[in-house]
Design a protein around this motif. Structure first.
Motif, PDB file in Angstrom:
ATOM      1  N   ALA A  22       0.846  -1.194   0.000  1.00 19.77           N
ATOM      2  CA  ALA A  22       0.000   0.000   0.000  1.00 19.77           C
ATOM      3  C   ALA A  22       0.879   1.240   0.000  1.00 19.77           C
ATOM      4  O   ALA A  22       2.023   1.200   0.447  1.00 19.77           O
ATOM      5  CB  ALA A  22      -0.908  -0.008   1.218  1.00 19.77           C
ATOM      6  N   ALA A  24       0.702   5.448   0.967  1.00 19.84           N
ATOM      7  CA  ALA A  24      -0.061   6.470   1.687  1.00 19.84           C
ATOM      8  C   ALA A  24      -0.800   7.375   0.703  1.00 19.84           C
ATOM      9  O   ALA A  24      -0.239   7.811  -0.301  1.00 19.84           O
ATOM     10  CB  ALA A  24       0.866   7.300   2.570  1.00 19.84           C
ATOM     11  N   SER A  28      -5.606   1.058  -2.186  1.00 21.38           N
ATOM     12  CA  SER A  28      -4.860  -0.168  -2.518  1.00 21.38           C
ATOM     13  C   SER A  28      -5.746  -1.378  -2.265  1.00 21.38           C
ATOM     14  O   SER A  28      -5.659  -2.004  -1.210  1.00 21.38           O
ATOM     15  CB  SER A  28      -3.588  -0.259  -1.676  1.00 21.38           C
ATOM     16  OG  SER A  28      -2.768   0.867  -1.860  1.00 21.38           O
ATOM     17  N   MET A  51      -6.616  -2.046  12.267  1.00 28.83           N
ATOM     18  CA  MET A  51      -5.653  -1.366  11.429  1.00 28.83           C
ATOM     19  C   MET A  51      -4.748  -0.467  12.254  1.00 28.83           C
ATOM     20  O   MET A  51      -5.115  -0.023  13.329  1.00 28.83           O
ATOM     21  CB  MET A  51      -6.374  -0.487  10.396  1.00 28.83           C
ATOM     22  CG  MET A  51      -7.115  -1.239   9.322  1.00 28.83           C
ATOM     23  SD  MET A  51      -8.511  -2.240   9.873  1.00 28.83           S
ATOM     24  CE  MET A  51      -9.672  -1.070  10.431  1.00 28.83           C
ATOM     25  N   SER A  53      -2.921   3.066  13.248  1.00 27.35           N
ATOM     26  CA  SER A  53      -3.444   4.427  13.344  1.00 27.35           C
ATOM     27  C   SER A  53      -3.299   5.149  12.005  1.00 27.35           C
ATOM     28  O   SER A  53      -2.253   5.061  11.349  1.00 27.35           O
ATOM     29  CB  SER A  53      -2.672   5.185  14.429  1.00 27.35           C
ATOM     30  OG  SER A  53      -3.102   6.513  14.494  1.00 27.35           O
ATOM     31  N   TRP A  55      -4.950   4.489   9.209  1.00 20.10           N
ATOM     32  CA  TRP A  55      -5.378   3.670   8.072  1.00 20.10           C
ATOM     33  C   TRP A  55      -6.894   3.631   8.009  1.00 20.10           C
ATOM     34  O   TRP A  55      -7.572   3.686   9.029  1.00 20.10           O
ATOM     35  CB  TRP A  55      -4.883   2.245   8.222  1.00 20.10           C
ATOM     36  CG  TRP A  55      -3.424   2.034   7.936  1.00 20.10           C
ATOM     37  CD1 TRP A  55      -2.407   2.878   8.252  1.00 20.10           C
ATOM     38  CD2 TRP A  55      -2.840   0.910   7.307  1.00 20.10           C
ATOM     39  NE1 TRP A  55      -1.221   2.335   7.870  1.00 20.10           N
ATOM     40  CE2 TRP A  55      -1.453   1.124   7.278  1.00 20.10           C
ATOM     41  CE3 TRP A  55      -3.352  -0.252   6.778  1.00 20.10           C
ATOM     42  CZ2 TRP A  55      -0.575   0.211   6.727  1.00 20.10           C
ATOM     43  CZ3 TRP A  55      -2.470  -1.167   6.227  1.00 20.10           C
ATOM     44  CH2 TRP A  55      -1.096  -0.927   6.197  1.00 20.10           C
ATOM     45  N   LYS A  56      -7.414   3.506   6.815  1.00 20.79           N
ATOM     46  CA  LYS A  56      -8.848   3.323   6.613  1.00 20.79           C
ATOM     47  C   LYS A  56      -9.037   2.037   5.820  1.00 20.79           C
ATOM     48  O   LYS A  56      -8.436   1.871   4.754  1.00 20.79           O
ATOM     49  CB  LYS A  56      -9.442   4.500   5.837  1.00 20.79           C
ATOM     50  CG  LYS A  56     -10.908   4.351   5.554  1.00 20.79           C
ATOM     51  CD  LYS A  56     -11.435   5.535   4.766  1.00 20.79           C
ATOM     52  CE  LYS A  56     -12.896   5.328   4.429  1.00 20.79           C
ATOM     53  NZ  LYS A  56     -13.397   6.425   3.593  1.00 20.79           N
ATOM     54  N   VAL A  57      -9.819   1.121   6.364  1.00 19.30           N
ATOM     55  CA  VAL A  57     -10.059  -0.151   5.691  1.00 19.30           C
ATOM     56  C   VAL A  57     -11.550  -0.353   5.543  1.00 19.30           C
ATOM     57  O   VAL A  57     -12.314  -0.119   6.478  1.00 19.30           O
ATOM     58  CB  VAL A  57      -9.433  -1.325   6.481  1.00 19.30           C
ATOM     59  CG1 VAL A  57      -9.796  -2.648   5.857  1.00 19.30           C
ATOM     60  CG2 VAL A  57      -7.930  -1.164   6.561  1.00 19.30           C
TER      61      VAL A  57
END
Length: 75
Positions: A22, A24, A28, A51, A53, A55-57
């Motif tokens: 991935a 930033a 991804s 995840m 700190s 990160w967005k999933v």
């Protein structure tokens, strides 16, 4: 006598491995395959993750309503 099966879930990548890279600020996508190798149907499986700190999933779909026994479920 009552015999009850058990769902056995397995998560893997499309090619059998579950990893990726991935960058930033860039989306991804990682394709995951959820399969039920057990002897009973899996119902209402919710996909979640922990995840680092910042990160967005997101999971799509977030909920797998039914996965058949003995093989791959919805992808």
């Amino acid at each position: 006598l009552q015999i009850v099966g058990t769902p056995t879930l397995r998560v893997s990548g499309r090619d059998g491995r579950l990893s990726g890279s991935a960058e930033a600020g860039t989306a991804s996508p990682v394709v995951m395959v959820v399969s039920n190798e057990g002897s009973a149907v899996a119902e209402d499986v919710e996909l979640t993750g922990t995840m680092p700190s910042g990160w967005k999933v997101e999971f799509e779909p977030k909920l797998i309503e039914t996965g058949t026994a003995g093989g791959p479920g919805p992808r």
